[in-house]
Design a protein around this motif. Structure first.
Motif, short mmCIF file in Angstrom:
data_model
loop_
_atom_site.label_atom_id
_atom_site.label_comp_id
_atom_site.label_asym_id
_atom_site.label_seq_id
_atom_site.Cartn_x
_atom_site.Cartn_y
_atom_site.Cartn_z
N GLY A 169 0.78 -1.22 0.00
CA GLY A 169 0.00 0.00 0.00
C GLY A 169 0.82 1.28 0.00
O GLY A 169 0.27 2.36 0.11
N VAL A 170 2.14 1.17 -0.14
CA VAL A 170 3.00 2.34 -0.14
C VAL A 170 3.63 2.48 -1.51
O VAL A 170 4.21 1.55 -2.05
N ALA A 171 3.52 3.67 -2.08
CA ALA A 171 4.13 3.91 -3.38
C ALA A 171 5.65 3.88 -3.24
O ALA A 171 6.21 4.33 -2.24
N GLU A 172 6.34 3.34 -4.25
CA GLU A 172 7.79 3.24 -4.17
C GLU A 172 8.46 4.60 -4.23
O GLU A 172 9.45 4.85 -3.58
N ARG A 173 7.96 5.48 -5.04
CA ARG A 173 8.53 6.81 -5.16
C ARG A 173 7.43 7.84 -5.00
O ARG A 173 6.41 7.76 -5.65
N SER A 174 7.70 8.80 -4.16
CA SER A 174 6.72 9.87 -3.95
C SER A 174 6.89 10.92 -5.04
O SER A 174 8.02 11.30 -5.37
N ILE A 198 6.28 13.91 -4.57
CA ILE A 198 6.65 15.13 -3.87
C ILE A 198 8.13 15.06 -3.54
O ILE A 198 8.59 14.15 -2.84
N THR A 199 8.91 16.02 -4.02
CA THR A 199 10.36 15.98 -3.82
C THR A 199 10.82 16.77 -2.61
O THR A 199 11.85 16.48 -2.04
N THR A 200 10.07 17.79 -2.20
CA THR A 200 10.48 18.58 -1.05
C THR A 200 9.63 18.18 0.16
O THR A 200 8.44 17.91 0.02
N PRO A 201 10.24 18.16 1.34
CA PRO A 201 9.45 17.78 2.53
C PRO A 201 8.46 18.87 2.91
O PRO A 201 8.65 20.04 2.61
N PHE A 202 7.41 18.44 3.58
CA PHE A 202 6.42 19.38 4.06
C PHE A 202 7.01 20.20 5.21
O PHE A 202 7.80 19.68 5.99
N PRO A 203 6.61 21.46 5.34
CA PRO A 203 7.11 22.24 6.48
C PRO A 203 6.64 21.63 7.81
O PRO A 203 5.53 21.13 7.91
#
Length: 170
Positions: A35-40, A42-47
């Motif tokens: 259930g987890v995608a291998e690659r997100s 989103i490249t930058t982390p959330f604040p």
């Protein structure tokens, strides 16, 4: 009649096969990726996502007279891994004696007149010292805003005729 029955049988079989194929696809996806995608994408982390988002509720901490107990409460929260602490701030404990009056004269004979913000300043300083961010909820209107005092023009003048602190008049 017979052609309608044959057509219905084929459609029911096709429907069952499509549902089975969907079930197999979902099962294979869950078995391979959990259930987890291998690659997100989103490249930058959330604040503010660099730490745990755990929080605690420190109910009635404003009633605690001992500063050491307040420090111990925030130390325990920090040791638990909490990043946030939520507490209530009763407005009737800030403006105790009237609108714009931020002094506490309830114990004037024993400790003298003090700022009603002093204990909250102490609580905030303790939270900051332990690395805890506070979420403070202001509740319970002061006595000047209660329905029983709204007949006083000095109190109700700012509320207008239609709305009160606790909702519209009937």
């Amino acid at each position: 009649m017979r052609t309608a029955l044959i057509r219905f049988s084929w459609l029911a079989l096709l429907n069952a096969l499509l549902i089975a194929a969907l079930g197999v696809a979902v099962w294979l996806d869950n078995a391979s990726l959990r259930g987890v995608a291998e690659r997100s994408p989103i490249t930058t982390p959330f604040p503010y996502s660099d730490g745990p988002a755990l929080g605690v509720n420190v109910f009635n901490l404003h009633l605690e007279p001992d500063p050491a107990a307040i420090d111990r409460t925030f130390a325990l929260a920090r040791d638990l891994g909490a990043r946030y602490a939520r507490m209530q701030v009763p407005w009737d404990d800030i403006e105790i004696h009237g609108r714009g009056d931020f002094t506490d004269r309830r114990n004037a004979a024993t400790i003298g007149v003090v700022s009603s913000w002093a204990k909250y300043d102490r609580i905030v300083a303790s939270a900051v010292a332990h690395g805890i961010e506070l979420i403070m909820r202001v509740d319970r209107p002061a006595a000047m805003g209660l329905r029983s005092r709204l007949h006083d023009p000095g109190v109700s003048g700012g509320f207008g005729n239609r709305w009160q602190l606790d909702g519209p008049t009937r």
